[in-house]
Design a protein around this motif. Structure first.
Motif, PDB file in Angstrom:
ATOM      1  N   VAL A  34     118.454 102.557  -7.711  1.00  0.00           N
ATOM      2  CA  VAL A  34     118.327 104.002  -7.543  1.00  0.00           C
ATOM      3  C   VAL A  34     119.629 104.692  -7.941  1.00  0.00           C
ATOM      4  O   VAL A  34     120.694 104.396  -7.401  1.00  0.00           O
ATOM      5  CB  VAL A  34     117.979 104.344  -6.073  1.00  0.00           C
ATOM      6  N   GLY A  35     119.540 105.591  -8.902  1.00  0.00           N
ATOM      7  CA  GLY A  35     120.699 106.335  -9.373  1.00  0.00           C
ATOM      8  C   GLY A  35     121.464 105.565 -10.431  1.00  0.00           C
ATOM      9  O   GLY A  35     121.174 104.410 -10.733  1.00  0.00           O
ATOM     10  N   GLY A  36     122.453 106.229 -11.016  1.00  0.00           N
ATOM     11  CA  GLY A  36     123.300 105.575 -12.003  1.00  0.00           C
ATOM     12  C   GLY A  36     122.585 105.231 -13.288  1.00  0.00           C
ATOM     13  O   GLY A  36     121.454 105.653 -13.532  1.00  0.00           O
ATOM     14  N   PRO A  37     123.235 104.429 -14.122  1.00  0.00           N
ATOM     15  CA  PRO A  37     122.695 104.146 -15.455  1.00  0.00           C
ATOM     16  C   PRO A  37     121.448 103.268 -15.467  1.00  0.00           C
ATOM     17  O   PRO A  37     120.731 103.244 -16.457  1.00  0.00           O
ATOM     18  CB  PRO A  37     123.856 103.441 -16.160  1.00  0.00           C
ATOM     19  N   LEU A  38     121.185 102.558 -14.395  1.00  0.00           N
ATOM     20  CA  LEU A  38     120.025 101.661 -14.367  1.00  0.00           C
ATOM     21  C   LEU A  38     118.905 102.193 -13.473  1.00  0.00           C
ATOM     22  O   LEU A  38     117.999 101.455 -13.085  1.00  0.00           O
ATOM     23  CB  LEU A  38     120.469 100.264 -13.897  1.00  0.00           C
ATOM     24  N   ASP A  39     118.962 103.473 -13.174  1.00  0.00           N
ATOM     25  CA  ASP A  39     117.986 104.116 -12.293  1.00  0.00           C
ATOM     26  C   ASP A  39     116.559 103.804 -12.715  1.00  0.00           C
ATOM     27  O   ASP A  39     116.207 103.940 -13.891  1.00  0.00           O
ATOM     28  CB  ASP A  39     118.196 105.630 -12.316  1.00  0.00           C
ATOM     29  N   GLY A  40     115.760 103.361 -11.770  1.00  0.00           N
ATOM     30  CA  GLY A  40     114.352 103.091 -12.034  1.00  0.00           C
ATOM     31  C   GLY A  40     114.048 101.657 -12.420  1.00  0.00           C
ATOM     32  O   GLY A  40     112.896 101.236 -12.368  1.00  0.00           O
ATOM     33  N   ASP A  75     124.665  99.094  -4.106  1.00  0.00           N
ATOM     34  CA  ASP A  75     124.777  98.636  -2.718  1.00  0.00           C
ATOM     35  C   ASP A  75     123.438  98.786  -2.015  1.00  0.00           C
ATOM     36  O   ASP A  75     122.645  99.664  -2.367  1.00  0.00           O
ATOM     37  CB  ASP A  75     125.837  99.455  -1.985  1.00  0.00           C
ATOM     38  N   PRO A  76     123.190  97.947  -1.011  1.00  0.00           N
ATOM     39  CA  PRO A  76     121.911  98.032  -0.306  1.00  0.00           C
ATOM     40  C   PRO A  76     121.773  99.349   0.435  1.00  0.00           C
ATOM     41  O   PRO A  76     122.753  99.876   0.958  1.00  0.00           O
ATOM     42  CB  PRO A  76     121.967  96.853   0.667  1.00  0.00           C
ATOM     43  N   ARG A  77     120.570  99.856   0.444  1.00  0.00           N
ATOM     44  CA  ARG A  77     120.285 101.069   1.213  1.00  0.00           C
ATOM     45  C   ARG A  77     120.018 100.651   2.658  1.00  0.00           C
ATOM     46  O   ARG A  77     119.139  99.820   2.914  1.00  0.00           O
ATOM     47  CB  ARG A  77     119.072 101.790   0.654  1.00  0.00           C
ATOM     48  N   PRO A  78     120.761 101.202   3.606  1.00  0.00           N
ATOM     49  CA  PRO A  78     120.548 100.826   5.012  1.00  0.00           C
ATOM     50  C   PRO A  78     119.094 101.045   5.439  1.00  0.00           C
ATOM     51  O   PRO A  78     118.520 102.104   5.206  1.00  0.00           O
ATOM     52  CB  PRO A  78     121.484 101.763   5.778  1.00  0.00           C
ATOM     53  N   ARG A  83     115.496  98.840  -1.913  1.00  0.00           N
ATOM     54  CA  ARG A  83     116.217  99.801  -2.742  1.00  0.00           C
ATOM     55  C   ARG A  83     117.706  99.505  -2.717  1.00  0.00           C
ATOM     56  O   ARG A  83     118.282  99.207  -1.678  1.00  0.00           O
ATOM     57  CB  ARG A  83     115.963 101.216  -2.258  1.00  0.00           C
ATOM     58  N   LEU A  84     118.317  99.600  -3.893  1.00  0.00           N
ATOM     59  CA  LEU A  84     119.763  99.449  -4.027  1.00  0.00           C
ATOM     60  C   LEU A  84     120.283 100.738  -4.645  1.00  0.00           C
ATOM     61  O   LEU A  84     119.813 101.170  -5.698  1.00  0.00           O
ATOM     62  CB  LEU A  84     120.102  98.257  -4.920  1.00  0.00           C
ATOM     63  N   ASP A  85     121.244 101.361  -3.979  1.00  0.00           N
ATOM     64  CA  ASP A  85     121.776 102.642  -4.428  1.00  0.00           C
ATOM     65  C   ASP A  85     123.038 102.470  -5.254  1.00  0.00           C
ATOM     66  O   ASP A  85     123.935 101.702  -4.886  1.00  0.00           O
ATOM     67  CB  ASP A  85     122.082 103.540  -3.222  1.00  0.00           C
ATOM     68  N   TRP A  86     123.129 103.221  -6.349  1.00  0.00           N
ATOM     69  CA  TRP A  86     124.286 103.175  -7.233  1.00  0.00           C
ATOM     70  C   TRP A  86     125.501 103.721  -6.501  1.00  0.00           C
ATOM     71  O   TRP A  86     125.441 104.750  -5.838  1.00  0.00           O
ATOM     72  CB  TRP A  86     123.973 104.012  -8.467  1.00  0.00           C
ATOM     73  N   SER A  87     126.622 103.002  -6.622  1.00  0.00           N
ATOM     74  CA  SER A  87     127.849 103.489  -5.989  1.00  0.00           C
ATOM     75  C   SER A  87     128.968 103.711  -7.001  1.00  0.00           C
ATOM     76  O   SER A  87     130.057 104.141  -6.626  1.00  0.00           O
ATOM     77  CB  SER A  87     128.303 102.533  -4.879  1.00  0.00           C
ATOM     78  N   GLY A  88     128.716 103.425  -8.275  1.00  0.00           N
ATOM     79  CA  GLY A  88     129.709 103.707  -9.303  1.00  0.00           C
ATOM     80  C   GLY A  88     129.660 102.715 -10.446  1.00  0.00           C
ATOM     81  O   GLY A  88     128.884 101.762 -10.439  1.00  0.00           O
ATOM     82  N   ASP A  89     130.517 102.969 -11.424  1.00  0.00           N
ATOM     83  CA  ASP A  89     130.627 102.100 -12.589  1.00  0.00           C
ATOM     84  C   ASP A  89     131.978 101.384 -12.554  1.00  0.00           C
ATOM     85  O   ASP A  89     132.932 101.897 -11.963  1.00  0.00           O
ATOM     86  CB  ASP A  89     130.523 102.909 -13.891  1.00  0.00           C
ATOM     87  N   ALA A  90     132.047 100.243 -13.175  1.00  0.00           N
ATOM     88  CA  ALA A  90     133.282  99.470 -13.244  1.00  0.00           C
ATOM     89  C   ALA A  90     133.442  98.922 -14.665  1.00  0.00           C
ATOM     90  O   ALA A  90     132.439  98.703 -15.349  1.00  0.00           O
ATOM     91  CB  ALA A  90     133.246  98.322 -12.240  1.00  0.00           C
ATOM     92  N   PRO A  91     134.690  98.739 -15.097  1.00  0.00           N
ATOM     93  CA  PRO A  91     134.897  98.185 -16.446  1.00  0.00           C
ATOM     94  C   PRO A  91     134.456  96.734 -16.535  1.00  0.00           C
ATOM     95  O   PRO A  91     134.277  96.059 -15.581  1.00  0.00           O
ATOM     96  CB  PRO A  91     136.390  98.314 -16.673  1.00  0.00           C
TER      97      PRO A  91
END
Length: 91
Positions: A34-40, A75-78, A83-91
């Protein structure tokens, strides 16, 4: 929703666009990104333990802030292991 986003929806992470097995398969467990570049996209979590889910995931992607070779962090959604929620991008 743009065309790229539409093509990704309902597809399993890691499957090529022309792979006949890119859709979810019976008998497998999936979590929605959920969210971020891989949403859906769906992530196959078959066989994952509670500890695996609690740790979250870092997934390679060419769609994020860092382009090719970048990673998207989910990260896991409590209270909702599907569902796993996007928390950011990393290099």
């Amino acid at each position: 929703m743009d065309r790229d986003e539409e093509l990704l929806r309902g597809r399993v992470y890691g499957a090529d666009h022309d792979d006949p097995r890119r859709s979810p398969r019976q008998g497998r467990d999936y979590a929605e990104l959920v969210g971020g570049p891989l949403d859906g996209l769906l992530l196959d979590i078959t066989g994952w333990t509670a500890a695996d889910m609690d740790a979250g995931v870092v997934l390679e992607t060419e769609l994020g802030r860092f382009g090719g070779g970048g990673r998207a962090v989910y990260d896991p959604r409590p209270g909702d292991p599907t569902r796993l929620d996007w928390s950011g991008d990393a290099p």
